[in-house]
Design a protein around this motif. Structure first.
Motif, PDB file in Angstrom:
ATOM      1  N   CYS A   1       5.466  13.936   6.149  1.00  0.00           N
ATOM      2  CA  CYS A   1       5.607  12.964   5.418  1.00  0.00           C
ATOM      3  C   CYS A   1       7.237  13.259   5.289  1.00  0.00           C
ATOM      4  O   CYS A   1       7.789  13.982   5.419  1.00  0.00           O
TER       5      CYS A   1
ATOM      6  N   LEU B   1      -7.332   8.178   6.915  1.00  0.00           N
ATOM      7  CA  LEU B   1      -6.624   6.703   6.006  1.00  0.00           C
ATOM      8  C   LEU B   1      -8.355   5.819   5.236  1.00  0.00           C
ATOM      9  O   LEU B   1      -8.035   5.236   6.574  1.00  0.00           O
TER      10      LEU B   1
ATOM     11  N   LEU C   1      -4.754  10.241   0.072  1.00  0.00           N
ATOM     12  CA  LEU C   1      -3.399   9.553   1.373  1.00  0.00           C
ATOM     13  C   LEU C   1      -3.611   8.544   1.379  1.00  0.00           C
ATOM     14  O   LEU C   1      -1.791   7.849   2.208  1.00  0.00           O
ATOM     15  N   PHE C   2      -3.921   7.693   0.438  1.00  0.00           N
ATOM     16  CA  PHE C   2      -3.398   6.655   0.497  1.00  0.00           C
ATOM     17  C   PHE C   2      -2.678   6.819  -0.141  1.00  0.00           C
ATOM     18  O   PHE C   2      -1.259   5.582   0.100  1.00  0.00           O
TER      19      PHE C   2
ATOM     20  N   ARG D   1       7.117   7.414   5.552  1.00  0.00           N
ATOM     21  CA  ARG D   1       6.547   7.489   6.926  1.00  0.00           C
ATOM     22  C   ARG D   1       5.832   8.278   7.296  1.00  0.00           C
ATOM     23  O   ARG D   1       5.600   9.854   6.446  1.00  0.00           O
ATOM     24  N   TRP D   2       4.491   8.892   7.490  1.00  0.00           N
ATOM     25  CA  TRP D   2       4.013  10.321   7.810  1.00  0.00           C
ATOM     26  C   TRP D   2       3.192  10.460   9.160  1.00  0.00           C
ATOM     27  O   TRP D   2       2.885   9.025   9.764  1.00  0.00           O
TER      28      TRP D   2
ATOM     29  N   ASP E   1       0.470   7.561   2.262  1.00  0.00           N
ATOM     30  CA  ASP E   1       0.850   6.181   2.743  1.00  0.00           C
ATOM     31  C   ASP E   1       1.687   5.075   2.084  1.00  0.00           C
ATOM     32  O   ASP E   1       2.440   4.748   2.274  1.00  0.00           O
ATOM     33  N   ARG E   2       1.359   5.063   0.913  1.00  0.00           N
ATOM     34  CA  ARG E   2       1.877   4.573  -0.448  1.00  0.00           C
ATOM     35  C   ARG E   2       3.682   4.161  -0.759  1.00  0.00           C
ATOM     36  O   ARG E   2       4.356   3.904  -0.624  1.00  0.00           O
TER      37      ARG E   2
END
Length: 167
Positions: free
Chosen positions: A160, A124, A137-138, A146-147, A141-142
């Protein structure tokens, strides 16, 4: 005028393609992907590691999330984007010939898993407005709740999860 001629053909092709697209066509393509690769909710489906597989994975996701699970259009778009990013990372960064896609729904959650034979971990990275890549991956993540990554004896599974309302 001569300079404009070269740009007219791509515009015409795009307009023609857009005119042919309908939700029914999209659904038909999703069902064809389901027939070709299998149902990722019944077990892992194996896809070749090529850019076209990202399209197939998106179609499979839309088919599963909307048709089988009956989730909202907003959740479907979010799930499609998450799958697209995870699959895109597997295609671009692992050097694998194939990868696996699996999806599961349990009470209040949707889980997406992409398995590949590489043990290289995803990173990330900080993202700036001017960045043209490195955002996958950003976004995961957003957009996900969860991942993570599960290391396997041979490879890894990047997964994820996102919360969904139960009917």
């Amino acid at each position: 005028m001569a300079g404009l001629e070269g740009t007219e053909r791509p515009r015409q092709a795009a307009a023609t393609a857009a005119a042919r697209w309908t939700p029914a066509v999209d659904e038909e393509l999703a069902l064809k992907a389901l027939e070709r690769y299998g149902d990722p909710t019944l077990g892992e489906v194996r896809l070749p590691s090529c850019p076209e597989s990202t399209v197939a994975a998106r179609r499979l996701t839309r088919c599963v999330v909307v048709t089988q699970w009956g989730l909202s259009a907003q959740l479907a778009e979010q799930a499609v984007l998450l799958v697209s990013e995870l699959v895109g990372n597997a295609v671009q960064h692992t050097g694998a010939r194939h990868f696996g896609l699996r999806m599961a729904r349990r009470r209040g959650w949707v889980r997406v898993e992409v398995r590949d034979p590489s043990r290289g971990l995803p990173c990330l990275l900080p993202v700036r407005v001017t960045d043209t890549n490195g955002r996958g991956l950003f976004l995961v993540d957003r957009l996900s709740d969860r991942w993570g990554v599960d290391l396997l004896a041979r490879g890894k599974t990047v997964w994820c999860e996102m919360r969904v309302a139960d009917r």
